[in-house]
Each structure stands twice: as C-alpha cells, then as structure tokens.
Write a protein that holds these residues in place. Structure first.
Motif, mmCIF file in Angstrom:
data_model
loop_
_atom_site.group_PDB
_atom_site.id
_atom_site.type_symbol
_atom_site.label_atom_id
_atom_site.label_comp_id
_atom_site.label_asym_id
_atom_site.label_seq_id
_atom_site.Cartn_x
_atom_site.Cartn_y
_atom_site.Cartn_z
ATOM 1 N N ILE A 95 62.568 -45.410 -21.615
ATOM 2 C CA ILE A 95 63.855 -45.470 -22.305
ATOM 3 C C ILE A 95 65.003 -44.936 -21.448
ATOM 4 O O ILE A 95 66.106 -45.481 -21.475
ATOM 5 C CB ILE A 95 63.800 -44.765 -23.681
ATOM 6 N N THR A 96 64.774 -43.914 -20.645
ATOM 7 C CA THR A 96 65.853 -43.379 -19.814
ATOM 8 C C THR A 96 66.006 -44.166 -18.512
ATOM 9 O O THR A 96 67.013 -44.035 -17.835
ATOM 10 C CB THR A 96 65.614 -41.893 -19.481
ATOM 11 N N THR A 97 65.017 -44.989 -18.182
ATOM 12 C CA THR A 97 65.066 -45.772 -16.942
ATOM 13 C C THR A 97 65.687 -47.138 -17.161
ATOM 14 O O THR A 97 66.587 -47.548 -16.417
ATOM 15 C CB THR A 97 63.650 -45.948 -16.361
ATOM 16 N N ILE A 98 65.214 -47.865 -18.171
ATOM 17 C CA ILE A 98 65.707 -49.228 -18.400
ATOM 18 C C ILE A 98 66.599 -49.324 -19.640
ATOM 19 O O ILE A 98 67.049 -50.403 -19.985
ATOM 20 C CB ILE A 98 64.547 -50.239 -18.496
ATOM 21 N N SER A 103 63.808 -51.073 -23.478
ATOM 22 C CA SER A 103 62.563 -50.353 -23.775
ATOM 23 C C SER A 103 62.093 -50.631 -25.199
ATOM 24 O O SER A 103 60.892 -50.777 -25.445
ATOM 25 C CB SER A 103 62.719 -48.854 -23.530
ATOM 26 N N CYS A 104 63.020 -50.743 -26.142
ATOM 27 C CA CYS A 104 62.626 -51.075 -27.519
ATOM 28 C C CYS A 104 62.156 -52.521 -27.624
ATOM 29 O O CYS A 104 61.242 -52.827 -28.400
ATOM 30 C CB CYS A 104 63.777 -50.814 -28.485
ATOM 31 N N LEU A 155 72.961 -42.982 -26.735
ATOM 32 C CA LEU A 155 71.606 -43.447 -26.481
ATOM 33 C C LEU A 155 71.554 -43.917 -25.039
ATOM 34 O O LEU A 155 72.548 -44.415 -24.511
ATOM 35 C CB LEU A 155 71.230 -44.603 -27.425
ATOM 36 N N PRO A 156 70.391 -43.785 -24.382
ATOM 37 C CA PRO A 156 70.316 -44.209 -22.983
ATOM 38 C C PRO A 156 70.532 -45.716 -22.836
ATOM 39 O O PRO A 156 69.906 -46.512 -23.528
ATOM 40 C CB PRO A 156 68.912 -43.816 -22.550
ATOM 41 N N GLY A 157 71.439 -46.074 -21.942
ATOM 42 C CA GLY A 157 71.723 -47.472 -21.684
ATOM 43 C C GLY A 157 71.327 -47.853 -20.276
ATOM 44 O O GLY A 157 71.090 -47.001 -19.418
#
Length: 164
Positions: A95-98, A103-104, A155-157
């Motif tokens: 989630i923090t990478t892509i 990721s979802c 949220l991580p983008g």
C-alpha cells in the motif's frame, strides 16, 4: 439450550464490552459535526451488546430458530483461503509502495480468485482477470478520492497529485 450458540452470543457480548470500554479510553472532545472520536466505537459497541442479548436469549431458549443448513462443503477450502490471505497480505505490504488504489485493486483480484477456486472454478483467463481488476479499481478509486479529496484524510497514493 445450545452451548455453541450461547458461546456465539457470549463472544459478541465480549466484543461489545471491549468496544464500549475502548470508546471510553478515547477523547470525547467534539470534532467535526459535534461528535468526538469515541462516538462511532461507542455506537458499535452498544449495538453489539444489544445484539448479544438477543443471541443469548435465542441460544438459551432452544437455539437459533429456522436456521437453514449452511451451503457449501463441510470443510473450508485451503487453496481459496491462501488466495484471499495473499490478497490481504499483498495489500498491507504494497500500500505504501504502489498506493491505495492499486494495492486494493490487487487485493480484490486475489480475493476473487480465492473465491473462484473455493467454489471449484479453476480457470484463470485474461478477460476474467481484467474484469476483476476493473471492478476492484472501480471500487477502490472512489473510496480513495472520497477520503483524500473530500475528507482530507491522507491515504498513500502512487503519485503526489492526490488522484492516483
């Protein structure tokens, strides 16, 4: 009396009490819309407690009434479980990478494959995977945009634009 069903009711009661106790540990300072961060856990905990009373009553007075036999096999499908678990773990790891959306989407695709394997469908086709990915994207992208653009919750983008 059905001991297993009483156990379910007792488990729901314990979960409700834990939620309510946890809610009282949070700050009650009113925030946006006049409610504090403890409001939602308190409501969920209270509703779990209410439902647990009903479940305990049902279990104590003869068991859950008119309960149909559950569909499916007697045992769980470990291959399907592995696919769904891989989706959840991949989501957490990536989630923090892509970013949240991709990721979802990957989590959704892997979970769907797990459900397909569990029901006996062993065909993996490119159109099916593409459709699953499109549906996963169509679900996760609006959620991401709602949280980041409307609610200003980070949220991580994938990019710094806030749109992907």
């Amino acid at each position: 009396m059905n001991a297993a069903q009483l156990g379910v009711g007792a488990g729901v009661l314990v979960a409700g009490v834990v939620f309510v106790a946890g809610a009282f540990q949070l700050s009650s300072d009113a925030g946006y819309a006049g409610v504090g961060p403890n409001f939602l856990p308190l409501v969920v905990g209270a509703m779990l407690c209410v439902c647990s009373v009903w479940l305990l009553w049902e279990g104590a007075t003869g068991g859950f009434r008119n309960m149909e036999e559950p569909p499916g096999s007697e045992r769980g499908d470990w291959r399907g479980f592995a696919w769904v678990s891989a989706g959840i773990l991949a989501n957490a790891a990536l989630i923090t990478t892509i970013g949240f959306i991709l990721s979802c989407t990957l989590c959704f695709v892997l979970a769907v494959q797990g459900f397909k394997v569990a029901e006996g469908s062993k065909r993996f086709s490119a159109p099916s995977l593409a459709l699953d990915a499109a549906v996963g994207f169509a679900i996760s992208a609006p959620v991401f945009w709602m949280f980041t653009q409307l609610l200003s919750i980070g949220l991580p983008g994938l990019t710094s634009t806030g749109w992907l």
